[in-house]
Write a protein that holds these residues in place. Structure first.
Motif, PDB file in Angstrom:
ATOM      1  N   LEU A 159     -14.588 -31.764 -14.182  1.00 38.23           N
ATOM      2  CA  LEU A 159     -14.418 -30.343 -14.529  1.00 38.23           C
ATOM      3  C   LEU A 159     -14.898 -29.255 -13.798  1.00 38.23           C
ATOM      4  CD1 LEU A 159     -14.430 -30.790 -18.244  1.00 38.23           C
ATOM      5  CD2 LEU A 159     -12.536 -30.938 -17.021  1.00 38.23           C
ATOM      6  N   GLY A 160     -14.206 -28.541 -13.272  1.00 34.35           N
ATOM      7  CA  GLY A 160     -14.628 -27.173 -12.592  1.00 34.35           C
ATOM      8  C   GLY A 160     -14.895 -26.298 -13.385  1.00 34.35           C
ATOM      9  N   PHE A 161     -14.912 -24.936 -13.125  1.00 35.54           N
ATOM     10  CA  PHE A 161     -15.092 -23.854 -13.655  1.00 35.54           C
ATOM     11  C   PHE A 161     -13.934 -22.919 -13.638  1.00 35.54           C
ATOM     12  CE2 PHE A 161     -19.371 -25.429 -12.463  1.00 35.54           C
ATOM     13  CZ  PHE A 161     -19.993 -25.730 -13.434  1.00 35.54           C
ATOM     14  N   PRO A 162     -12.608 -23.259 -13.860  1.00 34.31           N
ATOM     15  CA  PRO A 162     -11.633 -22.133 -13.457  1.00 34.31           C
ATOM     16  C   PRO A 162     -11.524 -21.036 -14.598  1.00 34.31           C
ATOM     17  CG  PRO A 162     -10.820 -24.244 -14.328  1.00 34.31           C
ATOM     18  CD  PRO A 162     -12.204 -24.591 -14.145  1.00 34.31           C
ATOM     19  N   VAL A 163     -10.877 -20.163 -13.954  1.00 37.85           N
ATOM     20  CA  VAL A 163     -10.505 -18.813 -15.196  1.00 37.85           C
ATOM     21  C   VAL A 163      -8.974 -18.781 -14.702  1.00 37.85           C
ATOM     22  CG1 VAL A 163     -12.804 -17.966 -15.040  1.00 37.85           C
ATOM     23  CG2 VAL A 163     -11.504 -17.239 -13.452  1.00 37.85           C
ATOM     24  N   PRO A 164      -8.100 -18.254 -15.645  1.00 38.88           N
ATOM     25  CA  PRO A 164      -6.686 -18.056 -15.740  1.00 38.88           C
ATOM     26  C   PRO A 164      -6.448 -17.134 -14.976  1.00 38.88           C
ATOM     27  CG  PRO A 164      -7.559 -17.364 -17.865  1.00 38.88           C
ATOM     28  CD  PRO A 164      -8.764 -17.999 -17.278  1.00 38.88           C
ATOM     29  N   MET A 165      -6.896 -16.839 -13.650  1.00 41.04           N
ATOM     30  CA  MET A 165      -6.363 -15.621 -12.720  1.00 41.04           C
ATOM     31  C   MET A 165      -4.854 -15.515 -12.785  1.00 41.04           C
ATOM     32  SD  MET A 165      -8.982 -15.767  -9.661  1.00 41.04           S
ATOM     33  CE  MET A 165      -8.614 -17.451  -8.990  1.00 41.04           C
ATOM     34  N   ARG A 166      -4.007 -16.856 -12.466  1.00 40.18           N
ATOM     35  CA  ARG A 166      -2.628 -16.769 -12.389  1.00 40.18           C
ATOM     36  C   ARG A 166      -2.036 -16.199 -13.674  1.00 40.18           C
ATOM     37  NH1 ARG A 166       0.337 -22.223 -11.698  1.00 40.18           N
ATOM     38  NH2 ARG A 166      -1.859 -22.863 -12.102  1.00 40.18           N
ATOM     39  N   ASP A 167      -2.486 -16.519 -14.865  1.00 38.80           N
ATOM     40  CA  ASP A 167      -1.948 -15.629 -16.042  1.00 38.80           C
ATOM     41  C   ASP A 167      -2.370 -14.256 -16.185  1.00 38.80           C
ATOM     42  OD1 ASP A 167      -0.503 -18.053 -16.689  1.00 38.80           O
ATOM     43  OD2 ASP A 167      -2.329 -18.961 -17.897  1.00 38.80           O
ATOM     44  N   TRP A 168      -3.559 -13.891 -15.794  1.00 35.36           N
ATOM     45  CA  TRP A 168      -4.039 -12.399 -15.872  1.00 35.36           C
ATOM     46  C   TRP A 168      -3.486 -11.812 -15.094  1.00 35.36           C
ATOM     47  CZ3 TRP A 168     -10.154 -13.560 -14.781  1.00 35.36           C
ATOM     48  CH2 TRP A 168     -10.590 -14.144 -15.916  1.00 35.36           C
ATOM     49  N   LEU A 169      -2.850 -12.175 -13.687  1.00 35.27           N
ATOM     50  CA  LEU A 169      -2.066 -11.142 -12.890  1.00 35.27           C
ATOM     51  C   LEU A 169      -0.816 -11.140 -13.302  1.00 35.27           C
ATOM     52  CD1 LEU A 169      -3.566 -12.394  -9.671  1.00 35.27           C
ATOM     53  CD2 LEU A 169      -4.391 -10.454 -10.908  1.00 35.27           C
ATOM     54  N   LYS A 170      -0.276 -12.051 -13.957  1.00 35.33           N
ATOM     55  CA  LYS A 170       1.137 -11.812 -14.553  1.00 35.33           C
ATOM     56  C   LYS A 170       1.075 -10.975 -15.820  1.00 35.33           C
ATOM     57  CE  LYS A 170       3.052 -16.155 -12.942  1.00 35.33           C
ATOM     58  NZ  LYS A 170       3.807 -17.445 -13.417  1.00 35.33           N
ATOM     59  N   GLY A 171       0.077 -10.734 -16.304  1.00 35.39           N
ATOM     60  CA  GLY A 171      -0.029  -9.899 -17.535  1.00 35.39           C
ATOM     61  C   GLY A 171      -0.320  -8.527 -17.274  1.00 35.39           C
ATOM     62  N   PRO A 172      -0.823  -7.620 -18.197  1.00 39.36           N
ATOM     63  CA  PRO A 172      -1.140  -6.403 -17.971  1.00 39.36           C
ATOM     64  C   PRO A 172      -2.226  -5.948 -16.982  1.00 39.36           C
ATOM     65  CG  PRO A 172      -1.061  -6.525 -20.230  1.00 39.36           C
ATOM     66  CD  PRO A 172      -0.883  -7.798 -19.641  1.00 39.36           C
ATOM     67  N   GLN A 206       7.668 -16.079  -8.331  1.00 34.48           N
ATOM     68  CA  GLN A 206       8.275 -16.550  -6.943  1.00 34.48           C
ATOM     69  C   GLN A 206       7.327 -17.270  -6.270  1.00 34.48           C
ATOM     70  OE1 GLN A 206       9.940 -12.566  -6.214  1.00 34.48           O
ATOM     71  NE2 GLN A 206      11.772 -13.408  -5.720  1.00 34.48           N
ATOM     72  N   GLY A 207       5.990 -17.467  -6.680  1.00 36.11           N
ATOM     73  CA  GLY A 207       4.990 -18.214  -6.049  1.00 36.11           C
ATOM     74  C   GLY A 207       3.600 -18.075  -6.600  1.00 36.11           C
ATOM     75  N   ASP A 208       2.613 -18.888  -6.507  1.00 33.89           N
ATOM     76  CA  ASP A 208       1.266 -18.354  -7.160  1.00 33.89           C
ATOM     77  C   ASP A 208       0.304 -17.808  -5.852  1.00 33.89           C
ATOM     78  OD1 ASP A 208      -1.164 -18.589  -8.284  1.00 33.89           O
ATOM     79  OD2 ASP A 208      -1.197 -20.703  -8.484  1.00 33.89           O
ATOM     80  N   TYR A 209       0.357 -16.498  -5.984  1.00 33.86           N
ATOM     81  CA  TYR A 209      -0.591 -15.904  -5.142  1.00 33.86           C
ATOM     82  C   TYR A 209      -2.124 -15.378  -5.552  1.00 33.86           C
ATOM     83  CZ  TYR A 209       3.750 -15.530  -2.558  1.00 33.86           C
ATOM     84  OH  TYR A 209       4.922 -15.753  -1.660  1.00 33.86           O
ATOM     85  N   ALA A 210      -2.253 -16.128  -6.804  1.00 34.09           N
ATOM     86  CA  ALA A 210      -3.491 -15.630  -7.613  1.00 34.09           C
ATOM     87  C   ALA A 210      -4.945 -15.727  -6.703  1.00 34.09           C
ATOM     88  CB  ALA A 210      -3.720 -16.324  -8.867  1.00 34.09           C
ATOM     89  N   ARG A 211      -5.286 -16.696  -5.977  1.00 36.88           N
ATOM     90  CA  ARG A 211      -6.113 -16.714  -5.278  1.00 36.88           C
ATOM     91  C   ARG A 211      -6.440 -15.682  -3.917  1.00 36.88           C
ATOM     92  NH1 ARG A 211      -8.264 -22.322  -3.308  1.00 36.88           N
ATOM     93  NH2 ARG A 211     -10.292 -21.361  -3.037  1.00 36.88           N
ATOM     94  N   ARG A 212      -5.314 -15.609  -3.386  1.00 36.78           N
ATOM     95  CA  ARG A 212      -5.224 -14.675  -2.303  1.00 36.78           C
ATOM     96  C   ARG A 212      -5.524 -13.248  -2.761  1.00 36.78           C
ATOM     97  NH1 ARG A 212       0.221 -17.604  -0.467  1.00 36.78           N
ATOM     98  NH2 ARG A 212      -0.628 -19.607  -0.335  1.00 36.78           N
ATOM     99  N   ILE A 213      -4.659 -12.909  -3.958  1.00 35.94           N
ATOM    100  CA  ILE A 213      -4.851 -11.620  -4.391  1.00 35.94           C
ATOM    101  C   ILE A 213      -6.214 -11.211  -5.186  1.00 35.94           C
ATOM    102  CG2 ILE A 213      -4.105  -9.858  -6.270  1.00 35.94           C
ATOM    103  CD1 ILE A 213      -1.207 -11.326  -6.232  1.00 35.94           C
ATOM    104  N   TRP A 214      -6.653 -12.177  -5.782  1.00 31.91           N
ATOM    105  CA  TRP A 214      -8.337 -12.159  -6.268  1.00 31.91           C
ATOM    106  C   TRP A 214      -9.080 -11.974  -5.236  1.00 31.91           C
ATOM    107  CZ3 TRP A 214      -8.596 -11.077 -11.247  1.00 31.91           C
ATOM    108  CH2 TRP A 214     -10.133 -10.931 -11.929  1.00 31.91           C
ATOM    109  N   THR A 215      -8.923 -12.534  -4.064  1.00 32.68           N
ATOM    110  CA  THR A 215      -9.943 -12.319  -2.913  1.00 32.68           C
ATOM    111  C   THR A 215      -9.805 -10.872  -2.307  1.00 32.68           C
ATOM    112  OG1 THR A 215      -9.576 -14.667  -2.370  1.00 32.68           O
ATOM    113  CG2 THR A 215     -10.424 -13.098  -0.648  1.00 32.68           C
ATOM    114  N   ILE A 216      -8.694 -10.494  -2.192  1.00 30.06           N
ATOM    115  CA  ILE A 216      -8.439  -9.155  -1.942  1.00 30.06           C
ATOM    116  C   ILE A 216      -9.020  -8.072  -2.780  1.00 30.06           C
ATOM    117  CG2 ILE A 216      -7.070  -7.026  -1.145  1.00 30.06           C
ATOM    118  CD1 ILE A 216      -4.918  -9.736   0.015  1.00 30.06           C
ATOM    119  N   TYR A 217      -8.918  -8.493  -4.060  1.00 25.44           N
ATOM    120  CA  TYR A 217      -9.539  -7.636  -5.410  1.00 25.44           C
ATOM    121  C   TYR A 217     -10.933  -7.559  -5.174  1.00 25.44           C
ATOM    122  CZ  TYR A 217     -10.199  -5.994  -9.999  1.00 25.44           C
ATOM    123  OH  TYR A 217     -10.635  -5.618 -11.436  1.00 25.44           O
ATOM    124  N   MET A 218     -11.551  -8.514  -4.850  1.00 30.91           N
ATOM    125  CA  MET A 218     -13.085  -8.776  -4.718  1.00 30.91           C
ATOM    126  C   MET A 218     -13.471  -7.962  -3.611  1.00 30.91           C
ATOM    127  SD  MET A 218     -14.196 -10.179  -7.188  1.00 30.91           S
ATOM    128  CE  MET A 218     -12.845  -9.630  -8.216  1.00 30.91           C
TER     129      MET A 218
END
Length: 239
Positions: A159-172, A206-218
């Motif tokens: 098990l890793g330590f994932p957080v639901p970035m994909r779902d977070w970014l799809k929500g508010p 239309q795709g999973d861009y969560a890690r890329r967006i989160w990197t830019i966000y940081m």
């Protein structure tokens, strides 16, 4: 045969089951394995990053950085070479650095027992066929602990330590993240319109861009905190 399979796999539509497996399996190790920290391809970087000539002159892509370590490990088996890459790039530059910063920021004491020098000296001499065996990792360690650690712990999936970035970014939160990126002052370095397009595609499924967006966000949060706010505060204090 590998070249033919690779060419056929590239013709398959994105998302086809087994496509990525075929692509990875028919690509030379040096061209496909850079560790877990690689987020953007070189083509994506060209779309996202605003780079001047001075930046491009000093830029080394991940493959150029990893080549030094691949050259040094050319005599080793593929598993050992991948571990060598991780030990020299991913561990010190990513996972251990983050663990150290996060624990120290919250006054937590952290230990990494698997990196004990004596344990490492023993484990590095274990043949590759026993490091990964019977479809599992840490095979020798698991066998050594049989009868000591309960089976339901010993044999459970890693098990890793994932957080639901994909779902977070799809929500508010996604809209708030995009607003913060746009207001962070990074437009001299990052193509904000490209990021906004990624966000729209992500939110529309239309795709999973969560890690890329989160990197830019940081990066945006860091830039706003230390390059925008801190100088202003220092100036106000001086005045």
């Amino acid at each position: 045969m590998k070249r033919m399979l690779h060419a056929l796999a590239r013709l398959l539509p994105e998302g086809t089951y087994g496509r990525n497996y075929l692509l990875r399996g028919t690509t030379p190790l040096e061209q496909r394995f850079l560790g877990n920290a690689k987020i953007f391809t070189e083509d994506m970087k060209a779309e996202v990053v605003r780079a001047d000539r001075e930046m491009l002159r000093s830029y080394r892509n991940p493959f150029q950085i990893a080549k030094t370590f691949y050259d040094k490990s050319a005599h080793l088996d593929p598993v050992s070479r991948m571990q060598y890459i991780d030990m020299n790039l991913w561990m010190p530059g990513d996972i251990l650095m983050k663990a150290d910063k996060m624990t120290m920021a919250h006054s937590l004491e952290l230990r990494v027992p698997f990196l004990d020098v004596e344990l490492y000296e023993v484990s590095r001499r274990i043949p590759a066929k026993y490091r990964i065996a019977e479809g599992t990792t840490k095979y020798v360690f698991r066998k050594a602990m049989e009868g000591i650690i309960p089976d339901f712990i010993l044999n459970r999936p890693k098990l890793g330590f994932p957080v639901p970035m994909r779902d977070w970014l799809k929500g508010p939160q996604g809209a708030a993240v995009m607003e913060q990126i746009a207001a962070s002052g990074i437009e001299d370095y990052i193509q904000i319109d490209t990021v906004r397009s990624m966000m729209n595609r992500h939110r529309n499924g239309q795709g999973d861009y969560a890690r890329r967006i989160w990197t830019i966000y940081m990066f945006a949060l860091w830039h706003f905190t230390y390059m925008e706010e801190s100088p202003k505060q220092a100036l106000a204090t001086a005045l």
